[in-house]
Design a protein around this motif. Sequence first.
Motif, PDB file in Angstrom:
ATOM      1  N   ASN A 200       0.811  -1.221   0.000  1.00 38.76           N
ATOM      2  CA  ASN A 200       0.000   0.000   0.000  1.00 38.76           C
ATOM      3  C   ASN A 200       0.844   1.271   0.000  1.00 38.76           C
ATOM      4  O   ASN A 200       0.599   2.169  -0.814  1.00 38.76           O
ATOM      5  N   PRO A 201       1.841   1.409   0.878  1.00 40.49           N
ATOM      6  CA  PRO A 201       2.660   2.635   0.865  1.00 40.49           C
ATOM      7  C   PRO A 201       3.488   2.782  -0.414  1.00 40.49           C
ATOM      8  O   PRO A 201       3.771   3.895  -0.849  1.00 40.49           O
ATOM      9  N   VAL A 202       3.867   1.663  -1.023  1.00 36.78           N
ATOM     10  CA  VAL A 202       4.607   1.704  -2.286  1.00 36.78           C
ATOM     11  C   VAL A 202       3.689   2.217  -3.389  1.00 36.78           C
ATOM     12  O   VAL A 202       4.044   3.126  -4.144  1.00 36.78           O
ATOM     13  N   GLU A 203       2.482   1.659  -3.454  1.00 35.30           N
ATOM     14  CA  GLU A 203       1.505   2.081  -4.468  1.00 35.30           C
ATOM     15  C   GLU A 203       1.114   3.546  -4.294  1.00 35.30           C
ATOM     16  O   GLU A 203       0.823   4.229  -5.270  1.00 35.30           O
ATOM     17  N   ALA A 204       1.141   4.031  -3.063  1.00 36.63           N
ATOM     18  CA  ALA A 204       0.805   5.433  -2.791  1.00 36.63           C
ATOM     19  C   ALA A 204       1.983   6.368  -3.092  1.00 36.63           C
ATOM     20  O   ALA A 204       1.843   7.585  -2.991  1.00 36.63           O
ATOM     21  N   GLY A 205       3.138   5.798  -3.434  1.00 38.37           N
ATOM     22  CA  GLY A 205       4.303   6.606  -3.757  1.00 38.37           C
ATOM     23  C   GLY A 205       5.046   7.146  -2.554  1.00 38.37           C
ATOM     24  O   GLY A 205       5.842   8.076  -2.669  1.00 38.37           O
ATOM     25  N   LEU A 206       4.810   6.544  -1.381  1.00 38.48           N
ATOM     26  CA  LEU A 206       5.461   7.023  -0.156  1.00 38.48           C
ATOM     27  C   LEU A 206       6.859   6.454   0.031  1.00 38.48           C
ATOM     28  O   LEU A 206       7.720   7.101   0.625  1.00 38.48           O
ATOM     29  N   VAL A 207       7.071   5.232  -0.442  1.00 37.19           N
ATOM     30  CA  VAL A 207       8.361   4.552  -0.329  1.00 37.19           C
ATOM     31  C   VAL A 207       8.567   3.692  -1.571  1.00 37.19           C
ATOM     32  O   VAL A 207       7.623   3.445  -2.334  1.00 37.19           O
ATOM     33  N   THR A 208       9.794   3.215  -1.761  1.00 37.65           N
ATOM     34  CA  THR A 208      10.050   2.345  -2.916  1.00 37.65           C
ATOM     35  C   THR A 208       9.941   0.871  -2.563  1.00 37.65           C
ATOM     36  O   THR A 208       9.748   0.046  -3.444  1.00 37.65           O
ATOM     37  N   LYS A 209      10.063   0.548  -1.282  1.00 44.00           N
ATOM     38  CA  LYS A 209       9.804  -0.832  -0.851  1.00 44.00           C
ATOM     39  C   LYS A 209       9.065  -0.800   0.476  1.00 44.00           C
ATOM     40  O   LYS A 209       9.294   0.083   1.313  1.00 44.00           O
ATOM     41  N   GLY A 210       8.164  -1.764   0.658  1.00 45.19           N
ATOM     42  CA  GLY A 210       7.263  -1.774   1.810  1.00 45.19           C
ATOM     43  C   GLY A 210       7.953  -1.697   3.153  1.00 45.19           C
ATOM     44  O   GLY A 210       7.469  -1.041   4.074  1.00 45.19           O
ATOM     45  N   SER A 211       9.088  -2.358   3.300  1.00 44.46           N
ATOM     46  CA  SER A 211       9.760  -2.382   4.600  1.00 44.46           C
ATOM     47  C   SER A 211      10.396  -1.038   4.969  1.00 44.46           C
ATOM     48  O   SER A 211      10.855  -0.861   6.097  1.00 44.46           O
ATOM     49  N   ASP A 212      10.403  -0.092   4.036  1.00 39.87           N
ATOM     50  CA  ASP A 212      10.896   1.252   4.348  1.00 39.87           C
ATOM     51  C   ASP A 212       9.824   2.133   4.998  1.00 39.87           C
ATOM     52  O   ASP A 212      10.133   3.209   5.498  1.00 39.87           O
TER      53      ASP A 212
ATOM     54  N   LEU B 100       7.552   3.054   7.895  1.00 38.05           N
ATOM     55  CA  LEU B 100       7.610   2.832   9.336  1.00 38.05           C
ATOM     56  C   LEU B 100       6.301   2.286   9.911  1.00 38.05           C
ATOM     57  O   LEU B 100       6.316   1.439  10.805  1.00 38.05           O
ATOM     58  N   TYR B 101       5.162   2.745   9.412  1.00 30.67           N
ATOM     59  CA  TYR B 101       3.869   2.379  10.000  1.00 30.67           C
ATOM     60  C   TYR B 101       3.239   1.187   9.291  1.00 30.67           C
ATOM     61  O   TYR B 101       2.135   1.247   8.767  1.00 30.67           O
ATOM     62  N   SER B 102       3.985   0.093   9.316  1.00 32.51           N
ATOM     63  CA  SER B 102       3.566  -1.148   8.669  1.00 32.51           C
ATOM     64  C   SER B 102       4.334  -2.302   9.292  1.00 32.51           C
ATOM     65  O   SER B 102       5.420  -2.118   9.838  1.00 32.51           O
ATOM     66  N   SER B 103       3.786  -3.489   9.166  1.00 34.10           N
ATOM     67  CA  SER B 103       4.484  -4.677   9.648  1.00 34.10           C
ATOM     68  C   SER B 103       5.422  -5.253   8.594  1.00 34.10           C
ATOM     69  O   SER B 103       6.050  -6.283   8.832  1.00 34.10           O
ATOM     70  N   ALA B 104       5.570  -4.609   7.447  1.00 30.84           N
ATOM     71  CA  ALA B 104       6.450  -5.136   6.394  1.00 30.84           C
ATOM     72  C   ALA B 104       7.872  -5.341   6.911  1.00 30.84           C
ATOM     73  O   ALA B 104       8.529  -6.328   6.566  1.00 30.84           O
ATOM     74  N   ILE B 105       8.339  -4.440   7.754  1.00 30.49           N
ATOM     75  CA  ILE B 105       9.692  -4.573   8.301  1.00 30.49           C
ATOM     76  C   ILE B 105       9.811  -5.833   9.159  1.00 30.49           C
ATOM     77  O   ILE B 105      10.860  -6.477   9.191  1.00 30.49           O
ATOM     78  N   ASP B 106       8.742  -6.206   9.847  1.00 29.96           N
ATOM     79  CA  ASP B 106       8.750  -7.432  10.650  1.00 29.96           C
ATOM     80  C   ASP B 106       8.965  -8.660   9.772  1.00 29.96           C
ATOM     81  O   ASP B 106       9.630  -9.608  10.168  1.00 29.96           O
ATOM     82  N   TYR B 107       8.380  -8.636   8.586  1.00 29.91           N
ATOM     83  CA  TYR B 107       8.478  -9.773   7.684  1.00 29.91           C
ATOM     84  C   TYR B 107       9.823  -9.817   6.968  1.00 29.91           C
ATOM     85  O   TYR B 107      10.267 -10.883   6.555  1.00 29.91           O
ATOM     86  N   GLU B 108      10.503  -8.670   6.831  1.00 34.62           N
ATOM     87  CA  GLU B 108      11.791  -8.648   6.141  1.00 34.62           C
ATOM     88  C   GLU B 108      12.968  -8.630   7.109  1.00 34.62           C
ATOM     89  O   GLU B 108      13.978  -9.254   6.851  1.00 34.62           O
TER      90      GLU B 108
END
Length: 184
Positions: A150-162, A164-172
């Motif tokens: 979602n944040p990548v599609e919104a143009g906020l970051v280039t990869k999900g784990s970047d 901060l307000y997501s669990s993507a970093i937990d998975y990576e």
Amino acid sequence: MSTKYKFRNDEGIYFVSFATVGWIDVFTRRVYRDLFLESLTYCRKEKGLRLHAWVIMSNHVHLIISSMDGHHLANIIRDLKKYTSYRILKAITEHPTESRKNWMLHLFKKAGEKNSNNDVFQFWQQDNHPIELDPQTNMFEERINYLHDNPVEAGLVTKGSDYLYSSAIDYEEGVGLIEIDRLG
């Protein structure tokens, strides 16, 4: 109210989305995102919520959740939405430098007047749109990827784990802002 999207299986894992009324971009401010995270953490510790994945966007939230034995997801989400509504509206009202305060409170009040379930304000849209997932299927992975992208599609970051307000970093990388309940 539609019967299509409901928590029907208390032992199930669900993808849930909910948004602010009028899709108001409340969560552009860190203070409001942090209040929501505090409430998620409380629900994990005290209300039987199992949080498998999450993301907070500017005006909506996506969660993948289940509940511990003896707890009902519908009740947990009801309480989470009710409490976060109260806390965030209070924070908006009391924030000394919130430049958007007047128009946001006006829109929340206008939405509340249209809904007999509210005293004054309505913060969240009524539905949660829960979709039961089978962790053994592609649908489960697809929803986690959708949520984290979602944040990548919104143009906020280039990869999900970047983001901060997501669990993507937990998975990576294994360490995020709040604890999650990983499956498998």
